[in-house]
Every structure is written in C-alpha cells, then in structure tokens.
Scaffold this motif. Structure first.
Motif, short mmCIF file in Angstrom:
data_model
loop_
_atom_site.label_atom_id
_atom_site.label_comp_id
_atom_site.label_asym_id
_atom_site.label_seq_id
_atom_site.Cartn_x
_atom_site.Cartn_y
_atom_site.Cartn_z
N LEU A 184 2.60 4.41 -4.95
CA LEU A 184 1.67 3.73 -4.05
C LEU A 184 1.50 4.53 -2.76
O LEU A 184 0.97 4.03 -1.77
CB LEU A 184 2.18 2.32 -3.73
N ILE A 185 1.97 5.78 -2.79
CA ILE A 185 1.87 6.64 -1.61
C ILE A 185 0.39 6.90 -1.30
O ILE A 185 -0.38 7.34 -2.15
CB ILE A 185 2.62 7.97 -1.86
N GLY A 186 0.00 6.59 -0.07
CA GLY A 186 -1.39 6.69 0.34
C GLY A 186 -2.09 5.34 0.36
O GLY A 186 -3.19 5.22 0.90
N LEU A 200 5.20 -8.80 7.46
CA LEU A 200 5.30 -8.36 6.07
C LEU A 200 4.54 -7.05 5.87
O LEU A 200 4.99 -6.16 5.14
CB LEU A 200 4.76 -9.43 5.12
N GLY A 201 3.40 -6.91 6.54
CA GLY A 201 2.65 -5.66 6.45
C GLY A 201 3.47 -4.46 6.88
O GLY A 201 3.42 -3.39 6.27
N VAL A 202 4.28 -4.65 7.93
CA VAL A 202 5.16 -3.57 8.39
C VAL A 202 6.18 -3.23 7.31
O VAL A 202 6.46 -2.04 7.04
CB VAL A 202 5.88 -3.99 9.70
N GLU A 203 6.75 -4.24 6.67
CA GLU A 203 7.74 -4.01 5.62
C GLU A 203 7.12 -3.28 4.42
O GLU A 203 7.75 -2.40 3.81
CB GLU A 203 8.34 -5.34 5.16
N LEU A 204 5.89 -3.62 4.09
CA LEU A 204 5.21 -2.94 2.98
C LEU A 204 5.02 -1.46 3.29
O LEU A 204 5.26 -0.60 2.43
CB LEU A 204 3.86 -3.61 2.70
N SER A 207 8.33 0.39 2.98
CA SER A 207 8.80 0.61 1.62
C SER A 207 8.16 1.85 1.00
O SER A 207 8.83 2.62 0.30
CB SER A 207 8.52 -0.62 0.75
N VAL A 208 6.88 2.06 1.29
CA VAL A 208 6.20 3.24 0.75
C VAL A 208 6.65 4.50 1.49
O VAL A 208 6.86 5.56 0.88
CB VAL A 208 4.68 3.07 0.83
N GLU A 209 6.83 4.39 2.80
CA GLU A 209 7.32 5.54 3.57
C GLU A 209 8.72 5.94 3.10
O GLU A 209 9.04 7.13 3.02
CB GLU A 209 7.32 5.19 5.05
N LEU A 268 5.38 -7.45 -4.06
CA LEU A 268 5.67 -6.03 -4.30
C LEU A 268 7.18 -5.88 -4.46
O LEU A 268 7.95 -6.40 -3.66
CB LEU A 268 5.20 -5.17 -3.12
N MET A 269 7.60 -5.17 -5.51
CA MET A 269 9.01 -4.87 -5.69
C MET A 269 9.29 -3.44 -5.22
O MET A 269 8.68 -2.49 -5.69
CB MET A 269 9.44 -5.01 -7.16
N ASP A 270 10.23 -3.32 -4.28
CA ASP A 270 10.66 -2.02 -3.77
C ASP A 270 11.78 -1.51 -4.68
O ASP A 270 12.89 -2.03 -4.63
CB ASP A 270 11.15 -2.20 -2.33
N VAL A 271 11.49 -0.50 -5.47
CA VAL A 271 12.46 -0.04 -6.47
C VAL A 271 13.20 1.23 -6.06
O VAL A 271 14.10 1.69 -6.78
CB VAL A 271 11.76 0.21 -7.84
N VAL A 272 12.85 1.81 -4.91
CA VAL A 272 13.49 3.04 -4.47
C VAL A 272 14.77 2.70 -3.71
O VAL A 272 14.75 1.89 -2.78
CB VAL A 272 12.55 3.88 -3.59
N PRO A 273 15.91 3.27 -4.08
CA PRO A 273 17.18 2.92 -3.44
C PRO A 273 17.16 3.12 -1.93
O PRO A 273 16.44 3.97 -1.40
CB PRO A 273 18.19 3.87 -4.10
#
Length: 396
Positions: A184-186, A200-204, A207-209, A268-273
């Motif tokens: 979802l990068i970009g 929540l927008g900040v958290e989203l 998570s991508v960053e 949205l599920m954040d799957v990156v450790p």
C-alpha cells in the motif's frame, strides 16, 4: 440473507465445524498430519514449527484454536520444545472446546501417538455433531481479502470487484479486513482521508511508513519478478491495484494479527513486524497473510489473483477470484469467480462484485469453495514481533 451457524460458548458463530490438530514444533508435524489424514475433510492441521518461544506465535495459535470455525482441538507436542502447551491447552479449555494434549515422547513414539490422536479425533467428530445450530446473519461474519500472483489485470478487474463486495458486506454489518501494508506504499494519504477519525488517519500513515522502512532495511520489497512479467511496472502501480480491494467504505480501525474487530466495518491489518528487522520477509507466502486474518476471526478470505494460485487454507474457506481471463481459462477448476469478464466486456465491476457478495453468503451457508472441494488446507506460521495497538487505532 440468513444462514445457519455453529454457536460457540463465547457467542461467536462458525460457518464450519472442524477439529484442529495443532503441532507445536516441526518435529511433531508428521504425526499431526497422519492423524488428520483419514478425516482430512473435517480435521485440519495447523501448527508452529519453531523450537523457541515467540509471543506472536503463542497469540496466533490461541486465536486459531479458538476460532469460531473450530469445535475441538488436539495439541501434538514432541515434548521438549519451548512452546507453552499448558497455557494453550487452558485457553482452549476455557473457551468451552474439547481439547487434549498428546506428548509424543511420553506415549511411546510415532505409531502410539498417531493411534491415540486418531481416537481423539474420531470421538471429537461424534461430539461435534451435537453442536447447536443458530441463525446467522451477514453481520456475524468477518471476511478478509488478499491478492497474490498479481499482474496487470489484478488492479482493474479482480481487486475492484472484491472492493465492491466489501462495500456491500460493510453495509450489511460485516467486519471486513484488508492488509498488505507493504503493498500500500504510495496510498497512505488517500487511505488516511477515509479514516473514521484524524487520529486513525495518522496511524494508517504510520503503518505504511513502517512497512517502507522495514523493506528498505531488508533490501527486499513486495514486488516480485512474476509481477513484472505480468505487466506491473512499480510497487506504486501494484499498490494502487492492491488498494482497490478495500472498496470505498470508511476505514473503521487498524488492527494487528490476532486482534479481533470489535464490530462491523472496514479494518486495515498491519502485518509488518514492529521494531528492527529480525525475522526476514514479513509474509513469505500468501498463506501467511491468510492465516493472520483467520487469527483475527476471518470466517473466509477473498483471494484475488492474476497470474494464478491454487492454494486454499486450513480452518477457513478461501474464495479464489481470477482477475485475468486467460488465466481463468487455464485454471478454472481452481477459480470460484471469473472477474476477467470485466476485461473482456462481458460484465462490469458492479456485477462481479455482486457475484462475489452472493458467493460469500452461500459459502457461509455451507457451500464449499473450489479450494475446499479440492482438499486444499495450506497453513504457515513463522516468527514475528508486534507491539499492542493504541487507542486511536480503534476509535469509538
């Protein structure tokens, strides 16, 4: 739409009534597999291969063994691994499910363990015939979505159609989960604009960053040669296609593997450790992503593929959506939906989205998916590490 579900002690309702046979170290995998073989349509193998403890793996196994599609659990231990089998057994017992732990080193080895395990599964399946059936609505469902083997068609047919189905499911009160923050990068700004709250927008965005930093340090991103062969040019192009499967509903929250959505909505599920790179590539196969959504309660998963994939999953059905019409012709026996009709002009995104939506209801009512009928029950669980989500991730 209404269906019949299997009522569990915690009030959740399952769409399947499986026995889970869970190995607690790779050394016990063979025994677990042999125990399920005669009953493989009603008993599924899951497990953790590592010999050293991991909080993430412990939480995942606890969530999986108490999933609403699971009615009874057999734990298969070698005996000297570090997995906390006593805690896992207690969690399962407290959930109201039949559970037994089989320690291979104590019962006499492979043949004795298999015999004892077969006896447990046979008895458990008889007991599960008495599981209460109750009315189940779409609002009781948790549905996940992934895309794998993506190509240039995924983002213009299969993923948008899955997104339309997600919108209808959310409107019906279901909880829907999308993930793959590394793909979802970009898209972080347009996702943040859909967040239920600015916090929540900040958290989203974060998570991508985090995913971008993780892959940069790892030196390996979520863009494979097969994606390029299929016509994708960059991670940003792939991301836009992956993003399309989230639909257009407001984003209700951000969760991590094993977190169960508290109510209906889009998550949205954040799957990156979290933390530094320790365990390598976050999701080494599509099934790792599916398992994480199952651990968060997903009754089933929508799997969009352009290049083609034949996998299913243990415990929860997988609905395969073919994005590429040529691939569908080759692999139609493994595909549940031909979204390639959008590309050939034989259907539009809304029509295929409705087809997926209706299929979700039918699968919840007991119709087997193609992967189920073929006996696919893939499973993979590896090491990861996560911090708990903060209060802004699930705003009231």
């Amino acid at each position: 739409m209404s269906m019949q579900g299997f009522l569990r002690a915690d009030g959740r309702k399952g769409i399947r009534n499986y026995v889970a046979v869970a190995y607690l170290v790779e050394c016990a995998h063979h025994v677990a597999r042999e125990i399920t073989y005669p009953y493989r349509d009603r008993a599924h193998v899951i497990g953790f291969p590592g010999c050293f403890p991991n909080e993430y793996a412990q939480k995942m196994m606890e969530r999986l063994c108490t999933h609403p599609n699971v009615g009874a659990v057999l734990l298969v231990s070698l005996g000297c691994e570090s997995f906390n089998r006593h805690k896992l057994e207690q969690v399962v017992r407290d959930s109201g499910r039949d559970v037994e732990t089989l320690v291979i080193q104590r019962v006499g080895g492979t043949r004795s363990a298999i015999a004892k395990g077969l006896a447990f599964v046979e008895q458990a399946l008889k007991t599960l015939q008495d599981t209460p059936n109750v009315e189940m609505e779409l609002s009781d469902l948790v549905v996940g979505t992934v895309c794998g083997g993506s190509d240039g068609t995924s983002g213009i047919s299969g993923n948008p159609a899955a997104g339309r189905a997600f919108d209808r499911l959310v409107q019906s009160g279901a909880a829907c989960i999308f993930e793959e923050t590394g793909e979802l990068i970009g898209c972080e700004d347009i996702m943040a604009a859909r967040a239920a709250t600015p916090e929540l927008g900040v958290e989203l965005r974060h998570s991508v960053e985090k995913a971008a930093r993780y892959y940069a340090e790892l030196g390996y991103g979520s863009f494979a040669s097969g994606n390029a062969d299929g016509g994708l040019s960059t991670i940003e192009e792939k991301s836009m296609g992956a993003y399309a499967k989230s639909g257009a509903s407001p984003i209700s929250g951000l969760i991590k593997p094993g977190d169960i959505p508290p109510k209906g909505g889009l998550y949205l599920m954040d799957v990156v450790p979290d933390g530094p790179v320790r365990f390598g590539f976050p999701n080494i196969s599509d099934n790792a992503e599916i398992v994480e959504m199952i651990a968060s309660g997903a009754h089933m998963t929508l799997f969009v593929t352009g290049r083609g994939s034949v996998v299913g999953s243990a415990i929860s059905p997988v609905i395969k959506i073919a994005a590429n019409p040529d691939m569908y012709e080759r692999l139609h026996e493994d595909m549940d939906v031909n979204a390639g009709r959008i590309i050939t002009g034989d259907a539009d995104i809304g029509e295929v989205g409705d087809e997926i939506f209706n299929l979700v209801a039918n699968v919840a009512a007991g119709q087997p998916t193609k992967s189920e009928a073929l006996g696919h029950a893939e499973f993979i669980l590896t090491y990861k590490s996560f911090e708990p989500i903060g209060p802004s991730c699930l705003p009231v």
